[in-house]
Structures are given as C-alpha cells and as structure tokens.
Design a protein around this motif. Sequence first.
Motif, PDB file in Angstrom:
ATOM      1  N   SER A  60       0.888  -1.163   0.000  1.00  0.00           N
ATOM      2  CA  SER A  60       0.000   0.000   0.000  1.00  0.00           C
ATOM      3  C   SER A  60       0.919   1.202   0.000  1.00  0.00           C
ATOM      4  O   SER A  60       2.126   1.065   0.160  1.00  0.00           O
ATOM      5  CB  SER A  60      -0.846   0.041   1.289  1.00  0.00           C
ATOM      6  N   SER A  61       0.339   2.367  -0.127  1.00  0.00           N
ATOM      7  CA  SER A  61       1.162   3.545   0.111  1.00  0.00           C
ATOM      8  C   SER A  61       1.190   3.762   1.630  1.00  0.00           C
ATOM      9  O   SER A  61       0.542   3.036   2.392  1.00  0.00           O
ATOM     10  CB  SER A  61       0.615   4.758  -0.653  1.00  0.00           C
ATOM     11  N   SER A  62       1.937   4.753   2.055  1.00  0.00           N
ATOM     12  CA  SER A  62       2.106   4.993   3.494  1.00  0.00           C
ATOM     13  C   SER A  62       0.783   5.311   4.180  1.00  0.00           C
ATOM     14  O   SER A  62       0.579   4.958   5.349  1.00  0.00           O
ATOM     15  CB  SER A  62       3.053   6.164   3.704  1.00  0.00           C
ATOM     16  N   SER A  63      -0.113   5.975   3.454  1.00  0.00           N
ATOM     17  CA  SER A  63      -1.394   6.368   4.058  1.00  0.00           C
ATOM     18  C   SER A  63      -2.126   5.158   4.626  1.00  0.00           C
ATOM     19  O   SER A  63      -2.796   5.262   5.658  1.00  0.00           O
ATOM     20  CB  SER A  63      -2.293   7.048   3.023  1.00  0.00           C
ATOM     21  N   GLY A  64      -2.016   4.021   3.961  1.00  0.00           N
ATOM     22  CA  GLY A  64      -2.668   2.806   4.447  1.00  0.00           C
ATOM     23  C   GLY A  64      -2.180   2.440   5.835  1.00  0.00           C
ATOM     24  O   GLY A  64      -2.973   2.104   6.733  1.00  0.00           O
ATOM     25  N   ALA A  85       0.376  20.011   5.828  1.00  0.00           N
ATOM     26  CA  ALA A  85      -0.672  19.249   5.130  1.00  0.00           C
ATOM     27  C   ALA A  85      -0.660  17.762   5.455  1.00  0.00           C
ATOM     28  O   ALA A  85      -1.717  17.142   5.583  1.00  0.00           O
ATOM     29  CB  ALA A  85      -0.513  19.434   3.626  1.00  0.00           C
ATOM     30  N   PHE A  86       0.534  17.171   5.569  1.00  0.00           N
ATOM     31  CA  PHE A  86       0.563  15.721   5.767  1.00  0.00           C
ATOM     32  C   PHE A  86       0.228  15.332   7.199  1.00  0.00           C
ATOM     33  O   PHE A  86      -0.494  14.373   7.436  1.00  0.00           O
ATOM     34  CB  PHE A  86       1.899  15.138   5.293  1.00  0.00           C
ATOM     35  N   SER A  87       0.733  16.100   8.155  1.00  0.00           N
ATOM     36  CA  SER A  87       0.413  15.767   9.547  1.00  0.00           C
ATOM     37  C   SER A  87      -1.075  15.996   9.828  1.00  0.00           C
ATOM     38  O   SER A  87      -1.670  15.303  10.658  1.00  0.00           O
ATOM     39  CB  SER A  87       1.300  16.541  10.516  1.00  0.00           C
ATOM     40  N   GLU A  88      -1.683  16.923   9.099  1.00  0.00           N
ATOM     41  CA  GLU A  88      -3.134  17.132   9.297  1.00  0.00           C
ATOM     42  C   GLU A  88      -3.923  15.869   8.957  1.00  0.00           C
ATOM     43  O   GLU A  88      -5.013  15.634   9.469  1.00  0.00           O
ATOM     44  CB  GLU A  88      -3.613  18.348   8.481  1.00  0.00           C
ATOM     45  N   ARG A  89      -3.309  15.036   8.091  1.00  0.00           N
ATOM     46  CA  ARG A  89      -3.995  13.784   7.737  1.00  0.00           C
ATOM     47  C   ARG A  89      -4.130  12.846   8.929  1.00  0.00           C
ATOM     48  O   ARG A  89      -5.057  12.067   9.011  1.00  0.00           O
ATOM     49  CB  ARG A  89      -3.235  13.055   6.636  1.00  0.00           C
ATOM     50  N   TRP A  90      -3.143  12.890   9.829  1.00  0.00           N
ATOM     51  CA  TRP A  90      -3.234  12.045  11.038  1.00  0.00           C
ATOM     52  C   TRP A  90      -4.556  12.325  11.748  1.00  0.00           C
ATOM     53  O   TRP A  90      -5.274  11.431  12.170  1.00  0.00           O
ATOM     54  CB  TRP A  90      -2.098  12.364  12.009  1.00  0.00           C
ATOM     55  N   PHE A 133       7.474  13.031  11.210  1.00  0.00           N
ATOM     56  CA  PHE A 133       8.912  13.261  11.417  1.00  0.00           C
ATOM     57  C   PHE A 133       9.344  14.443  10.553  1.00  0.00           C
ATOM     58  O   PHE A 133       9.896  15.433  11.033  1.00  0.00           O
ATOM     59  CB  PHE A 133       9.695  11.994  11.021  1.00  0.00           C
ATOM     60  N   ASN A 134       9.039  14.322   9.263  1.00  0.00           N
ATOM     61  CA  ASN A 134       9.436  15.356   8.326  1.00  0.00           C
ATOM     62  C   ASN A 134       8.184  15.837   7.591  1.00  0.00           C
ATOM     63  O   ASN A 134       7.593  15.062   6.845  1.00  0.00           O
ATOM     64  CB  ASN A 134      10.438  14.758   7.335  1.00  0.00           C
ATOM     65  N   GLU A 135       7.792  17.065   7.835  1.00  0.00           N
ATOM     66  CA  GLU A 135       6.571  17.567   7.201  1.00  0.00           C
ATOM     67  C   GLU A 135       6.936  18.004   5.774  1.00  0.00           C
ATOM     68  O   GLU A 135       7.513  19.078   5.565  1.00  0.00           O
ATOM     69  CB  GLU A 135       5.981  18.711   8.036  1.00  0.00           C
ATOM     70  N   THR A 136       6.564  17.165   4.820  1.00  0.00           N
ATOM     71  CA  THR A 136       6.991  17.365   3.421  1.00  0.00           C
ATOM     72  C   THR A 136       6.431  18.651   2.823  1.00  0.00           C
ATOM     73  O   THR A 136       7.007  19.206   1.890  1.00  0.00           O
ATOM     74  CB  THR A 136       6.539  16.152   2.584  1.00  0.00           C
ATOM     75  N   SER A 137       5.308  19.136   3.349  1.00  0.00           N
ATOM     76  CA  SER A 137       4.718  20.352   2.771  1.00  0.00           C
ATOM     77  C   SER A 137       5.449  21.622   3.213  1.00  0.00           C
ATOM     78  O   SER A 137       5.375  22.636   2.521  1.00  0.00           O
ATOM     79  CB  SER A 137       3.235  20.446   3.142  1.00  0.00           C
ATOM     80  N   VAL A 161       4.750   7.469  14.490  1.00  0.00           N
ATOM     81  CA  VAL A 161       5.551   8.421  13.724  1.00  0.00           C
ATOM     82  C   VAL A 161       5.418   8.180  12.223  1.00  0.00           C
ATOM     83  O   VAL A 161       5.741   7.095  11.726  1.00  0.00           O
ATOM     84  CB  VAL A 161       7.049   8.332  14.137  1.00  0.00           C
ATOM     85  N   ASP A 162       4.956   9.194  11.524  1.00  0.00           N
ATOM     86  CA  ASP A 162       4.957   9.182  10.058  1.00  0.00           C
ATOM     87  C   ASP A 162       6.357   9.639   9.639  1.00  0.00           C
ATOM     88  O   ASP A 162       6.687  10.819   9.740  1.00  0.00           O
ATOM     89  CB  ASP A 162       3.868  10.148   9.563  1.00  0.00           C
ATOM     90  N   ALA A 163       7.168   8.662   9.212  1.00  0.00           N
ATOM     91  CA  ALA A 163       8.540   8.998   8.791  1.00  0.00           C
ATOM     92  C   ALA A 163       8.661   8.881   7.272  1.00  0.00           C
ATOM     93  O   ALA A 163       9.724   8.540   6.742  1.00  0.00           O
ATOM     94  CB  ALA A 163       9.537   8.082   9.500  1.00  0.00           C
ATOM     95  N   LEU A 186       8.336   3.555  -0.054  1.00  0.00           N
ATOM     96  CA  LEU A 186       9.641   3.386  -0.702  1.00  0.00           C
ATOM     97  C   LEU A 186      10.039   4.534  -1.617  1.00  0.00           C
ATOM     98  O   LEU A 186      11.196   4.649  -2.000  1.00  0.00           O
ATOM     99  CB  LEU A 186       9.639   2.093  -1.535  1.00  0.00           C
ATOM    100  N   GLN A 187       9.053   5.375  -2.003  1.00  0.00           N
ATOM    101  CA  GLN A 187       9.319   6.313  -3.100  1.00  0.00           C
ATOM    102  C   GLN A 187      10.001   7.602  -2.681  1.00  0.00           C
ATOM    103  O   GLN A 187      10.134   8.515  -3.466  1.00  0.00           O
ATOM    104  CB  GLN A 187       8.010   6.634  -3.835  1.00  0.00           C
ATOM    105  N   LYS A 188      10.406   7.663  -1.396  1.00  0.00           N
ATOM    106  CA  LYS A 188      11.095   8.883  -0.982  1.00  0.00           C
ATOM    107  C   LYS A 188      12.559   8.534  -0.686  1.00  0.00           C
ATOM    108  O   LYS A 188      13.300   8.253  -1.607  1.00  0.00           O
ATOM    109  CB  LYS A 188      10.358   9.540   0.166  1.00  0.00           C
ATOM    110  N   CYS A 189      12.971   8.534   0.602  1.00  0.00           N
ATOM    111  CA  CYS A 189      14.406   8.386   0.860  1.00  0.00           C
ATOM    112  C   CYS A 189      14.964   6.987   0.537  1.00  0.00           C
ATOM    113  O   CYS A 189      16.177   6.810   0.463  1.00  0.00           O
ATOM    114  CB  CYS A 189      14.724   8.779   2.295  1.00  0.00           C
TER     115      CYS A 189
HETATM  116  C1  LIG Z   1       5.009  13.205   5.380  1.00  0.00           C
HETATM  117  C2  LIG Z   1       4.069  12.451   4.501  1.00  0.00           C
HETATM  118  N1  LIG Z   1       3.132  11.674   5.075  1.00  0.00           N
HETATM  119  C3  LIG Z   1       2.263  10.955   4.347  1.00  0.00           C
HETATM  120  C4  LIG Z   1       2.296  10.995   2.973  1.00  0.00           C
HETATM  121  C5  LIG Z   1       1.329  10.181   2.185  1.00  0.00           C
HETATM  122  O1  LIG Z   1       2.030   9.199   1.501  1.00  0.00           O
HETATM  123  P1  LIG Z   1       1.309   8.323   0.375  1.00  0.00           P
HETATM  124  O2  LIG Z   1       0.711   9.278  -0.608  1.00  0.00           O
HETATM  125  O3  LIG Z   1       2.444   7.550  -0.233  1.00  0.00           O
HETATM  126  O4  LIG Z   1       0.304   7.483   1.041  1.00  0.00           O
HETATM  127  C6  LIG Z   1       3.249  11.802   2.322  1.00  0.00           C
HETATM  128  C7  LIG Z   1       3.289  11.898   0.864  1.00  0.00           C
HETATM  129  O5  LIG Z   1       3.989  12.669   0.269  1.00  0.00           O
HETATM  130  C8  LIG Z   1       4.156  12.532   3.113  1.00  0.00           C
HETATM  131  O6  LIG Z   1       5.085  13.300   2.552  1.00  0.00           O
END
Ligand SMILES: Cc1ncc(COP(=O)(O)O)c(C=O)c1O
Length: 354
Positions: A60-64, A85-90, A133-137, A161-163, A186-189
């Motif tokens: 799955s992707s990380s969101s799963g 934006a990403f931590s708000e998903r938590w 861990f790292n807020e990509t936005s 932890v979302d790493a 897998l698609q990041k670091c």
């Molecule tokens: C910090 C962080 N969390 C969660 C996600 C969501 O990952 P995915 O779209 O692979 O499920 C991303 C995607 O860029 C992200 O950067």
Amino acid sequence: MNHKRLFIPGPVETRPENLLALATPQVGHRSKEFQELYADVNKKLMKFLHTEQYVFLSTSSSSGVMEGGMRNLVNKKVLATTCGAFSERWYKMGLENGKEADQLAVEWGKAVKPEMIDEKLKTGEYDSVAVVFNETSTGVMNPVKEIAEVVKKYPDVLLMVDAVSAMAGVDIDFDGWGLDLCLAGLQKCFGLPAGLAVFAVSEKALKRAEQVENRGFYFDFLSFKKYHDKNMTASTPAIPHIFALNAQMTDILAEGSARFDRHARMAKLVQDWANKHFEVFAEEGYASNTVTCIKNTRNISVADLNGELAKHQCTISNGYGDLKEKTFRIAHMADTQEWEIRGLLSLIDSILGH
Ligand SMILES: Cc1ncc(COP(=O)(O)O)c(C=O)c1O
C-alpha cells in the motif's frame, strides 16, 4: 527520452540497478524462495531501524499504514500533532476511523515541540500521540527523539511516527528512542518506486492492538504479525518491490552513516543557497535534511521556473496546497548526490540570472 530528473519530494529517481531488480522473475508468495527473500530483507530492515521488535511490509502507500495505526493503536483518544498538510492527515484519519482525536496544531513552518506534547499528556486524556517526522509540505523536521523522551514518561501512551520523507534519509533508532509505530513508503528516501510501505511496530503496540476492536481486515497489525512469524505477508504482496528493496537495503547498509551525512550536506547546500537568494520556510533549527521548502520572497513564477528546468530535463516542486507559488521545494533525498544538487542550483541560478 524526455525523462525529467526528479528533484521533487517523491517519487524520486531510482537507480538503474534497482529498476532491474524490480524485473526479477517472480516467485510464489507462499514459496520457500519468498520466505527466504522476506527473512533476508527483514533482517536488513531491523538492523537499519535499530530494532529487535517487528518490521512489517505493507503493499500500500504509506497512508494505508497511517490509517492502520489509527485503527489498531487508538482505544481512548489520540493526540494528533499537526504542522502542515501531511500531519493534518493524522487528525483526519483518526476522526474518519471513528476515533476520539484532538489536534495539537502549530503554524505551518514551525516545529512541534516536546513541551507542547507534555502539557497535553499531563491531562491523562490520551493513549496515543501521532507526529510527522518530516513535514513534506513545509520542510520542517520535528524533534522526534526529544518528543519520544517526553512520551516515555507516560507508559500507557503509544507514539506513532509518520517517517514517510525521513526514513532512510535520517537515522532512526526505533528501540533506543522508544517508538511504537514508524512508517515510510519506498518512493522517498529509499529511492525506489511507490507501491510498498515499511513499518516498525513495538511489542507494546501489538499488545494494545489485542485490546482494540474493529481493527479492520487489510491493515490489522495482528494479521501482519501472524504471517510475519512465517516470513510471509497476509495477502499477495508487491513482490517486485520486495526484490528491489532487498537489493537497495544491501547498498544502504553498506553506505552506513555516510548516507545520513550525505543528506545533511545536501540539505546545507540547498539551505545556504535558499538563504542567499530567498529564505528557508522552516523555523530556524528545524529545517529538513531531506527536502527544503523555500519562501518565494522575490515573487518569481515557480511554474515558469519549472518550465525552464524541464528544458534541461529537471523538475522541482511547487509549494503544497495554499503554499503554491508562495514557496517551492527542492528534494535532496535517497541516492541523489551532492554534485547533482550543485548542478541543479547552478542551473536555477542561470535561469533566474543570479
Ligand atoms: C510526510 C508524509 N506523510 C504521508 C504521505 C502520504 O504518503 P502516500 O501518498 O504515499 O500514502 C506523504 C506523501 O507525500 C508525506 O510526505
């Protein structure tokens, strides 16, 4: 080929050797060959994440896996810390999975500090904390080790932890820091194509899962554990990705701590460049080692810049969501080398006439 070299925060470039590993002839996922592959990659991941507990693989992707964390580990109430934006998903995932959740929000560009969490946990209302861990936005790296120190004072509280954009770019001591869930795709670091997520889980977290109802089916952590004990996955996994991950983990372990030093040096190059011509968006002291978010202080057209970069087979990222055109992001992660970052920055300099 009009492939554009990816300097975006995922997906990133995958080395040709690893693309070839994806094309390894298939094996059955209930075969002895698969069990050997699983055991091999698992051993490497455990060493890499400094854990003697569990590392699972999720197709799955990380969101799963984030959703799985909410489903499996929250019984009472989760404190979802948010800084972009990403931590708000938590927080959203907690609510949308029917959990009680509170949001501890800091302004975008700022980091979540341990004392803020301590203050909330003192109330005794929570059984879990979620952090990115790292807020990509925003390009902010939160002080996860220090946050974990604080959470340790509350033995009934689990730390998730979302790493996603940190793991394999910065060292993570899962057992030493005392994390309960730590996940990444897998698609990041890791520098591989998207499609598989890696996550470490503590014994304590699995004990919690035993007490939680409605964990769901696909992301039931106890089901991951049951098949993991047989060196297998519960359902048919992305076998090509596991071959590629196994090959990449050999190289990552061989690179050792030099990998993390390389990420730190690339980050410094981009941050220095950003501060000379623009401004780093992240609060001082918390800028990310894997992606730099740059404040567009000169009102350039980021879209036009990317259009020009495309003519040179490169691409960077615009700002995320509301930060579009107000910021732009340059990723410096995975197998990217310093010379590539220097090249990219010179190219941008020549386009912008610096
Ligand atoms: C910090 C962080 N969390 C969660 C996600 C969501 O990952 P995915 O779209 O692979 O499920 C991303 C995607 O860029 C992200 O950067």
